[in-house]
Write an enzyme that holds these catalytic residues in place. Structure first.
Site, PDB file in Angstrom:
ATOM      1  N   GLU A 135      15.707  45.570  20.579  1.00  9.38           N
ATOM      2  CA  GLU A 135      14.309  45.245  20.330  1.00  9.38           C
ATOM      3  C   GLU A 135      13.892  44.007  21.118  1.00  9.38           C
ATOM      4  O   GLU A 135      14.646  43.036  21.225  1.00  9.38           O
ATOM      5  CB  GLU A 135      14.105  45.005  18.833  1.00  9.38           C
ATOM      6  CG  GLU A 135      12.679  44.678  18.440  1.00  9.38           C
ATOM      7  CD  GLU A 135      12.547  44.289  16.980  1.00  9.38           C
ATOM      8  OE1 GLU A 135      11.418  44.374  16.458  1.00  9.38           O
ATOM      9  OE2 GLU A 135      13.555  43.879  16.365  1.00  9.38           O
ATOM     10  N   LYS A 160       5.637  49.872  16.180  1.00 10.83           N
ATOM     11  CA  LYS A 160       6.379  49.567  14.952  1.00 10.83           C
ATOM     12  C   LYS A 160       5.459  49.590  13.737  1.00 10.83           C
ATOM     13  O   LYS A 160       4.428  48.917  13.707  1.00 10.83           O
ATOM     14  CB  LYS A 160       7.047  48.196  15.107  1.00 10.83           C
ATOM     15  CG  LYS A 160       7.946  47.775  13.971  1.00 10.83           C
ATOM     16  CD  LYS A 160       8.646  46.478  14.338  1.00 10.83           C
ATOM     17  CE  LYS A 160       9.579  45.974  13.269  1.00 10.83           C
ATOM     18  NZ  LYS A 160      10.290  44.735  13.702  1.00 10.83           N
ATOM     19  N   CYS A 171      13.611  48.252  14.248  1.00 12.90           N
ATOM     20  CA  CYS A 171      14.124  47.198  13.362  1.00 12.90           C
ATOM     21  C   CYS A 171      13.732  47.411  11.900  1.00 12.90           C
ATOM     22  O   CYS A 171      14.312  48.253  11.232  1.00 12.90           O
ATOM     23  CB  CYS A 171      13.722  45.832  13.886  1.00 12.90           C
ATOM     24  SG  CYS A 171      14.790  44.498  13.293  1.00 12.90           S
TER      25      CYS A 171
END
Length: 292
Positions: free
Chosen positions: A40, A113, A150
């Protein structure tokens, strides 16, 4: 048979992150990898430890981003698929974004995300808008793939939606390590086990790439614990890195064999969608304004 080899990489942040990332991609490609995952926000340090306005200058549009440009050329040269994480600016919105680059170098699309954390050392809500793309899958030269980024990896809904949409492999680029307010706290094993559960529940391999090394921001620091890993379709780790080594791991899968296992196991056949409406609420209510 549709055979594919996947790779997860890990590296520390430094002065030449894109160069080191490219070296790892080339090394993994030489080892036979077809889809290669980098961590990431791979272009530099994990800047989200503190809330600092100057870090918004790190954001770029998709077309301007140097990592996406470089790895598009690398993907085309090597004939590999590369999901690339970057800090995206789009007008007045800012996203933690993953660009999917196919083996011909073309960008298939972007995932933004969805779940944005906010805690000591991980102040992402200051920088990122919640993603608006939904959970996406892309048909690549080496199979149909999807990703979370994540914090998304802690939510089973992300992995399940990807699986329902036909993802044959699920990827998680991540940046996770120690807690700056309490160095004794570690979530390493919990982190792995959560994703192993997603893999087992969806009968789909998971590939996770984390960064390594210590990164400091003023009086705080995070030691990222690496431990990048790959599971099979039953959630078992088939490859894993340690907490400090720069490098990559690989695993090979037959996508047709994996598809047969998903068909015959029955977890998608026996789903009871009419019972899952509480998932659409924050408190599990079964009524619009209820408390049950």
């Amino acid at each position: 048979m549709r055979n594919v080899t996947v790779a997860a990489t890990q590296m520390p942040s430094g002065k030449n992150n894109i160069d080191l990332g490219e070296k790892l991609v080339r090394d993994a490609a030489r080892a036979g990898a077809n889809i290669i995952l980098l961590q990431e926000l791979l272009e530099g340090d994990y800047f989200c430890q503190k809330q600092k306005e100057q870090y918004f200058s790190l954001a770029t549009t998709l077309d301007e981003n140097p990592a996406v440009r470089r790895f598009s050329a690398v993907a085309k040269e090597l004939g590999v698929v590369l999901p690339i994480s970057f800090f995206e600016r789009c007008n007045n919105a800012y996203y933690n974004t993953l660009a999917y680059i196919d083996a011909d170098g073309k960008i298939l699309g972007c995932y933004r995300k969805s779940h944005i954390p906010d805690g000591p050392g991980y102040s992402e809500k200051f920088y990122f808008n919640p993603g608006d793309t939904g959970f996406l899958v892309f048909d690549t030269a080496f199979g149909r793939i999807g990703s979370g980024v994540c914090w998304d990896q802690w939510f089973p809904e992300c992995a399940r939606v990807l699986a329902l949409r036909g993802a044959e492999l699920i990827f998680y680029p991540t940046a996770i390590g120690s807690e700056p307010h309490d160095a004794a706290v570690t979530s390493r094993d919990h982190w792995q086990l959560t994703m192993q559960g997603h893999s087992a529940a969806n009968l789909t391999p998971v590939i996770a790439s984390n960064r390594i090394g210590k990164e400091a921001e003023d009086d705080w620091e995070i030691t990222f614990y690496g431990s990048s890993f790959i599971t099979d379709n039953k959630g078992r780790k088939v490859a894993e890195m340690d907490e400090a080594t720069t490098g990559f791991i690989t695993a090979a899968f037959d996508l047709d064999e994996l598809q047969l296992a998903r068909r015959t196991w029955g977890v998608f056949r026996d789903r009871r969608t009419e019972l899952y409406t509480p998932l659409l609420t924050l408190d599990g209510s079964t009524r619009k304004h209820g408390h049950k």
